[in-house]
Design a protein around this motif. Structure first.
Motif, mmCIF file in Angstrom:
data_model
loop_
_atom_site.group_PDB
_atom_site.id
_atom_site.type_symbol
_atom_site.label_atom_id
_atom_site.label_comp_id
_atom_site.label_asym_id
_atom_site.label_seq_id
_atom_site.Cartn_x
_atom_site.Cartn_y
_atom_site.Cartn_z
ATOM 1 N N ASP A 106 -2.335 -53.914 5.990
ATOM 2 C CA ASP A 106 -3.103 -53.398 4.851
ATOM 3 C C ASP A 106 -4.213 -52.473 5.336
ATOM 4 O O ASP A 106 -4.466 -51.413 4.742
ATOM 5 N N ALA A 107 -4.882 -52.885 6.407
ATOM 6 C CA ALA A 107 -5.968 -52.074 6.961
ATOM 7 C C ALA A 107 -5.432 -50.760 7.527
ATOM 8 O O ALA A 107 -6.041 -49.695 7.360
ATOM 9 N N ILE A 108 -4.282 -50.824 8.203
ATOM 10 C CA ILE A 108 -3.657 -49.609 8.744
ATOM 11 C C ILE A 108 -3.323 -48.649 7.603
ATOM 12 O O ILE A 108 -3.612 -47.444 7.677
ATOM 13 N N SER A 119 -7.285 -40.843 15.125
ATOM 14 C CA SER A 119 -6.081 -40.871 15.953
ATOM 15 C C SER A 119 -5.500 -42.285 15.946
ATOM 16 O O SER A 119 -6.176 -43.259 15.609
ATOM 17 N N ASP A 120 -4.225 -42.391 16.323
ATOM 18 C CA ASP A 120 -3.610 -43.711 16.398
ATOM 19 C C ASP A 120 -4.350 -44.596 17.388
ATOM 20 O O ASP A 120 -4.492 -45.806 17.180
ATOM 21 N N ALA A 121 -4.836 -44.003 18.476
ATOM 22 C CA ALA A 121 -5.570 -44.779 19.479
ATOM 23 C C ALA A 121 -6.852 -45.351 18.875
ATOM 24 O O ALA A 121 -7.236 -46.504 19.168
ATOM 25 N N GLN A 122 -7.527 -44.560 18.031
ATOM 26 C CA GLN A 122 -8.744 -45.052 17.388
ATOM 27 C C GLN A 122 -8.439 -46.192 16.433
ATOM 28 O O GLN A 122 -9.177 -47.179 16.365
ATOM 29 N N VAL A 123 -7.358 -46.063 15.672
ATOM 30 C CA VAL A 123 -6.961 -47.130 14.757
ATOM 31 C C VAL A 123 -6.642 -48.404 15.535
ATOM 32 O O VAL A 123 -7.024 -49.505 15.137
ATOM 33 N N CYS A 124 -5.956 -48.249 16.672
ATOM 34 C CA CYS A 124 -5.642 -49.405 17.524
ATOM 35 C C CYS A 124 -6.906 -50.134 17.946
ATOM 36 O O CYS A 124 -6.984 -51.371 17.888
ATOM 37 N N ARG A 125 -7.911 -49.350 18.390
ATOM 38 C CA ARG A 125 -9.153 -49.964 18.859
ATOM 39 C C ARG A 125 -9.935 -50.592 17.708
ATOM 40 O O ARG A 125 -10.540 -51.663 17.878
ATOM 41 N N ILE A 134 1.501 -49.082 13.734
ATOM 42 C CA ILE A 134 0.970 -47.977 12.935
ATOM 43 C C ILE A 134 2.112 -47.076 12.479
ATOM 44 O O ILE A 134 2.173 -46.665 11.309
ATOM 45 N N ALA A 135 3.025 -46.773 13.396
ATOM 46 C CA ALA A 135 4.158 -45.908 13.060
ATOM 47 C C ALA A 135 5.030 -46.547 11.978
ATOM 48 O O ALA A 135 5.512 -45.859 11.065
ATOM 49 N N ALA A 136 5.215 -47.864 12.065
ATOM 50 C CA ALA A 136 6.051 -48.554 11.078
ATOM 51 C C ALA A 136 5.414 -48.511 9.692
ATOM 52 O O ALA A 136 6.109 -48.343 8.679
ATOM 53 N N VAL A 137 4.097 -48.658 9.643
ATOM 54 C CA VAL A 137 3.399 -48.580 8.353
ATOM 55 C C VAL A 137 3.458 -47.151 7.814
ATOM 56 O O VAL A 137 3.711 -46.920 6.627
ATOM 57 N N ARG A 138 3.233 -46.181 8.700
ATOM 58 C CA ARG A 138 3.247 -44.776 8.279
ATOM 59 C C ARG A 138 4.630 -44.362 7.760
ATOM 60 O O ARG A 138 4.746 -43.672 6.744
ATOM 61 N N VAL A 145 6.847 -54.047 4.258
ATOM 62 C CA VAL A 145 6.338 -52.856 3.574
ATOM 63 C C VAL A 145 6.133 -53.076 2.077
ATOM 64 O O VAL A 145 5.206 -52.528 1.477
ATOM 65 N N ALA A 146 6.978 -53.896 1.457
ATOM 66 C CA ALA A 146 6.886 -54.094 0.003
ATOM 67 C C ALA A 146 5.581 -54.765 -0.406
ATOM 68 O O ALA A 146 5.141 -54.628 -1.554
ATOM 69 N N ASN A 147 4.966 -55.483 0.530
ATOM 70 C CA ASN A 147 3.749 -56.230 0.197
ATOM 71 C C ASN A 147 2.484 -55.611 0.775
ATOM 72 O O ASN A 147 1.397 -56.185 0.644
ATOM 73 N N ILE A 148 2.594 -54.453 1.433
ATOM 74 C CA ILE A 148 1.420 -53.821 2.031
ATOM 75 C C ILE A 148 0.611 -53.115 0.954
ATOM 76 O O ILE A 148 1.127 -52.299 0.204
ATOM 77 N N LYS A 149 -0.662 -53.456 0.855
ATOM 78 C CA LYS A 149 -1.587 -52.833 -0.083
ATOM 79 C C LYS A 149 -2.784 -52.310 0.700
ATOM 80 O O LYS A 149 -3.448 -53.091 1.392
#
Length: 204
Positions: A106-108, A119-125, A134-138, A145-149
């Protein structure tokens, strides 16, 4: 020291443009001088700056704004002020309690939607995740995925407001471009229809 909203000046721009709050109320909430807020309203300061919606960021509620619009003697209360702040770290991976790990997608999704300049690296940190997640959510290939808000990582307790603000400032210094409210609204439209993002270019 009073807690301030994320990106105070951008928040002030949004409040000036979208509410009937007084300059003093906006100044008190954003840690600014009322004359500076007036200068924003007059188009002398923060010209061209995109306002940051504190409701979308989970820092204010619509009800709180309406409460203060009715009485200029009242002061806005920052919604995240009462949340426990994640302790700052110097090195090593971020530890996330097991009870919060399910909130990471959800946060991603929220960060990808509202702050693609990160950047993806910043999101990771920031929230202690991995680039494949991150790639799977994107790409909407995440198993859940059906439950991601999309939900703010600050509100979820995955990072502190200061850590998010510092990451955004760094991303902008590196050339990242903050997303406009119009683009976020477009995502809301497509999500409401249930369309895949890949249909977007064909619809334009």
């Amino acid at each position: 020291m009073m807690a301030l909203p994320l990106m105070p000046k951008a928040t002030a721009v949004w409040l000036v443009e979208n509410t009937s709050l007084s300059f003093e109320q906006i100044a008190a909430f954003c840690g600014m001088h009322s004359l500076e807020v007036q200068a924003i309203a007059d188009g002398e300061v923060a010209v061209g700056m995109v306002g940051l919606d504190p409701i979308a960021n989970g820092q204010l509620t619509k009800a709180e704004i309406e409460r203060c619009e009715k009485n200029q003697d009242l002061r806005l209360k920052l919604l995240v002020a009462d949340l426990p702040q994640v302790a700052s770290r110097s090195k090593g991976p971020r530890y996330t309690p097991i009870t919060k790990r399910g909130d990471k997608p959800d946060a991603i999704a929220w960060l990808l939607k509202h702050h693609p300049e990160l950047s993806d690296a910043q999101v990771c940190r920031l929230i202690g995740t991995t680039k494949p997640t991150i790639a799977a959510v994107r790409d909407r290939t995440h198993w859940n995925v059906a439950n991601i808000k999309p939900r703010s990582p600050v509100m979820l307790g995955l990072c502190s407001q200061r850590e998010l603000e510092e990451a955004l400032a760094l991303a902008i210094r590196r050339g990242g471009v903050p997303r406009s409210p119009e683009d976020v609204a477009e995502d809301d439209y497509y999500e409401g229809r249930g369309d895949d993002y890949s249909d977007r270019e064909d619809a334009r």
